[in-house]
Design a protein around this motif. Structure first.
Motif, short mmCIF file in Angstrom:
data_model
loop_
_atom_site.label_atom_id
_atom_site.label_comp_id
_atom_site.label_asym_id
_atom_site.label_seq_id
_atom_site.Cartn_x
_atom_site.Cartn_y
_atom_site.Cartn_z
N ASP A 73 0.86 -1.18 0.00
CA ASP A 73 0.00 0.00 0.00
C ASP A 73 0.90 1.23 0.00
O ASP A 73 2.11 1.12 0.22
CB ASP A 73 -0.96 0.00 1.20
CG ASP A 73 -0.23 0.11 2.52
OD1 ASP A 73 0.08 1.25 2.92
OD2 ASP A 73 0.04 -0.93 3.16
N PRO A 74 0.35 2.43 -0.22
CA PRO A 74 1.20 3.61 -0.33
C PRO A 74 1.86 4.05 0.97
O PRO A 74 2.73 4.92 0.95
CB PRO A 74 0.22 4.71 -0.81
CG PRO A 74 -0.97 3.99 -1.32
CD PRO A 74 -1.06 2.73 -0.54
N GLU A 101 2.38 18.05 2.67
CA GLU A 101 2.16 16.64 2.94
C GLU A 101 1.92 15.95 1.60
O GLU A 101 1.11 16.41 0.78
CB GLU A 101 0.96 16.44 3.85
CG GLU A 101 0.65 15.01 4.20
CD GLU A 101 1.56 14.46 5.29
OE1 GLU A 101 1.49 13.24 5.53
OE2 GLU A 101 2.31 15.24 5.89
N VAL A 102 2.64 14.85 1.33
CA VAL A 102 2.51 14.18 0.05
C VAL A 102 2.23 12.69 0.26
O VAL A 102 2.50 12.14 1.32
CB VAL A 102 3.78 14.35 -0.81
CG1 VAL A 102 3.97 15.80 -1.22
CG2 VAL A 102 5.02 13.84 -0.07
N GLY A 107 2.35 5.66 -8.73
CA GLY A 107 3.75 5.89 -9.00
C GLY A 107 4.18 7.33 -9.01
O GLY A 107 5.36 7.63 -9.24
N PHE A 108 3.26 8.26 -8.78
CA PHE A 108 3.59 9.67 -8.77
C PHE A 108 3.37 10.26 -7.37
O PHE A 108 2.47 9.84 -6.64
CB PHE A 108 2.73 10.45 -9.78
CG PHE A 108 3.08 10.17 -11.21
CD1 PHE A 108 4.22 10.71 -11.79
CD2 PHE A 108 2.27 9.34 -11.98
CE1 PHE A 108 4.54 10.44 -13.10
CE2 PHE A 108 2.58 9.07 -13.30
CZ PHE A 108 3.72 9.62 -13.86
N VAL A 109 4.19 11.24 -7.04
CA VAL A 109 4.03 11.93 -5.77
C VAL A 109 2.88 12.92 -5.91
O VAL A 109 2.88 13.78 -6.79
CB VAL A 109 5.33 12.68 -5.38
CG1 VAL A 109 5.12 13.50 -4.11
CG2 VAL A 109 6.46 11.68 -5.17
N THR A 110 1.88 12.78 -5.05
CA THR A 110 0.68 13.61 -5.10
C THR A 110 0.56 14.40 -3.81
O THR A 110 0.74 13.86 -2.72
CB THR A 110 -0.58 12.74 -5.29
OG1 THR A 110 -0.42 11.96 -6.48
CG2 THR A 110 -1.82 13.60 -5.42
N MET A 142 10.14 6.10 -7.97
CA MET A 142 10.72 6.37 -6.65
C MET A 142 9.80 5.85 -5.55
O MET A 142 8.60 5.70 -5.75
CB MET A 142 10.87 7.88 -6.42
CG MET A 142 12.10 8.50 -6.93
SD MET A 142 12.15 10.22 -6.35
CE MET A 142 13.49 10.81 -7.38
N THR A 143 10.38 5.63 -4.38
CA THR A 143 9.54 5.44 -3.20
C THR A 143 9.16 6.82 -2.65
O THR A 143 9.80 7.83 -2.98
CB THR A 143 10.28 4.66 -2.11
OG1 THR A 143 11.36 5.45 -1.60
CG2 THR A 143 10.81 3.34 -2.65
N LEU A 144 8.14 6.84 -1.82
CA LEU A 144 7.71 8.10 -1.23
C LEU A 144 8.82 8.71 -0.38
O LEU A 144 9.05 9.92 -0.41
CB LEU A 144 6.45 7.88 -0.39
CG LEU A 144 5.81 9.13 0.23
CD1 LEU A 144 5.39 10.11 -0.85
CD2 LEU A 144 4.62 8.74 1.09
N ASN A 145 9.50 7.87 0.39
CA ASN A 145 10.57 8.38 1.25
C ASN A 145 11.70 8.99 0.44
O ASN A 145 12.30 10.00 0.83
CB ASN A 145 11.10 7.26 2.15
CG ASN A 145 10.11 6.88 3.23
OD1 ASN A 145 9.37 7.72 3.72
ND2 ASN A 145 10.08 5.60 3.57
#
Length: 422
Positions: A73-74, A101-102, A107-110, A142-145
């Protein structure tokens, strides 16, 4: 888990196509996919021997762990020591960055929400904006981190974002100057006609105490308080305990929220204690698509108990619980372990809180109007006989903040209906 790791180690140590009857029997007993573990070992060995650059085993194994969590999960993630520190800092209320806050979607940073009075909010970044590039690096894959690490940096340095917004034909470039992000999670003011306003930008450990103090200040300034607007717009969430404390301020008893994991026995209830900080006065909760997680818990609890009217737009729908599990060497595993449910058993996840009264996005421009002739305009008219009263000064709240203007109007209507009912 230890048995699984033991089997994984044995599988890695064996020749890729070898068979071990003892290992296979143990795998069948524990339902461990040894064939897949051998495939993993083969992939790892091929990378070690054939990849264009030499890469060490530690890096490969950490990448494998990240990949294992990425498909869950995200919000589940493997945290390195620096990332673990960043997570702890974010709940303390101060960090360096651009102030938004993202999350990760497709697959995209939102953007979930820009934080108030930060480089992101001042540059016009909005909830649901998609970040395609950070400086010269595409975020796809990319990963979120990893993306968050690129957004953060030394105070005073610039970061260039390629941002795509729904309804726009092409991305635009936004340059932000990193700043020290101090999150003042609560601010308040007194609105017209003895109505109060409290905004919570993020839930931290002491948010419940800060909201109570803000309301006490408002009541000292205006003892005849008629009602309160609790603004949770663009609030990305935060600490669960802070959300429970805030909801508890307005409830006398009953369930606030419960979490439910995979097992029936894993349910945890969070209840209210006696005492309503505004003594039952009308309450309006203001939300939008940037209201997520802990803010949805507060809105859902007050809505289910019919303690407040929820106004605005449907919330983000982040209703999952992440547990941070410390690992060795100051690393940690952030793992989704449960879902949030409102007192009436509604799941917040992927649905959000639907407002009682929807306020669509709008921009209001005040227009001059020509009014007709009144009695007071006629020559030789009779006086009213009462002492003249000064009218309220024109208020541009509708043009400054249409959602808040509507919330205040609803709050006034509730107060008047209660007053006339008595």
């Amino acid at each position: 888990m230890k048995r699984f790791l033991c089997l994984a180690t044995l599988a890695l140590a064996l020749p890729v196509h070898a068979s071990n009857p003892g290992l296979d029997a143990m795998a069948r007993q524990q339902d461990i996919p040894v064939t897949e573990l051998r495939v993993f070992a083969e992939v790892m060995e091929r990378i070690r021997s054939a990849y264009v650059e030499e890469i060490d085993d530690r890096t490969l194994l950490e990448a494998a762990i990240r990949g294992m969590l990425l498909d869950l999960d995200p919000h589940s993630a493997y945290l390195t020591p620096n990332e673990f520190d960043d997570l702890q800092v974010s709940t303390s209320g101060e960090f360096g960055g651009v102030g938004m806050e993202v999350t990760m979607e497709d697959g995209f940073v939102t953007v979930v929400t820009p934080l108030d009075d930060t480089p992101a909010s001042r540059a016009g970044i909005q909830a649901s904006d998609i970040i395609l590039k950070i400086d010269d690096t595409f975020v796809k894959g990319m990963t979120l981190n990893e993306a968050v690490e690129l957004l953060r940096g030394e105070i005073g340095t610039d970061v260039e974002l390629s941002v795509m917004r729904d309804g726009e034909d092409k991305p635009r470039t936004v340059t932000l100057t990193r700043d020290r992000i101090r999150i003042q999670s609560v601010r308040s003011e007194r609105l017209e006609d003895s109505y109060g306003y409290v905004r919570v930008t993020q839930f931290q450990n002491n948010t419940g105490r800060d909201v109570q103090r803000a309301i006490e200040r408002i009541r000292q300034e205006q003892p005849a308080l008629k009602g309160l607007v609790l603004d949770l717009r663009n609030n990305p969430g935060g600490v669960l305990g802070g959300a429970v404390q805030v909801a508890d301020l307005f409830l006398d008893d009953g369930l606030i929220v419960y979490t439910q994991g995979r097992d029936a026995e894993s349910r945890i209830n969070y209840g209210a204690s006696r005492g309503d900080v505004i003594d039952g006065l009308p309450l309006v909760v203001l939300v939008n698509g940037g209201s997520a997680s802990a803010s949805e818990i507060v809105a859902g609890a007050l809505q289910d108990h019919t303690r407040a009217v929820v106004v605005g737009r449907r919330t983000f729908g982040k209703g999952s619980v992440q547990t941070v599990l410390p690992l060795h060497e100051d690393r940690a595993l952030k793992l989704t372990t449960a879902r949030y449910y409102t007192p009436n058993g509604r799941s917040i996840q992927a649905d959000g809180i639907h407002p009682d009264i929807t306020v669509n996005v709008a921009r209001v421009e005040l227009m001059e109007t020509r009014e007709g002739i009144r009695e007071a305009d006629l020559p030789h008219h009779l006086a009213s006989g009462d002492t003249p009263q000064e009218g309220n000064a024109p208020d541009d709240l509708a043009s400054r903040d249409y959602d808040l203007y509507q919330a205040l109007s609803i709050l006034k209507g509730i107060h008047l209906s209660r007053q006339r009912a008595h």
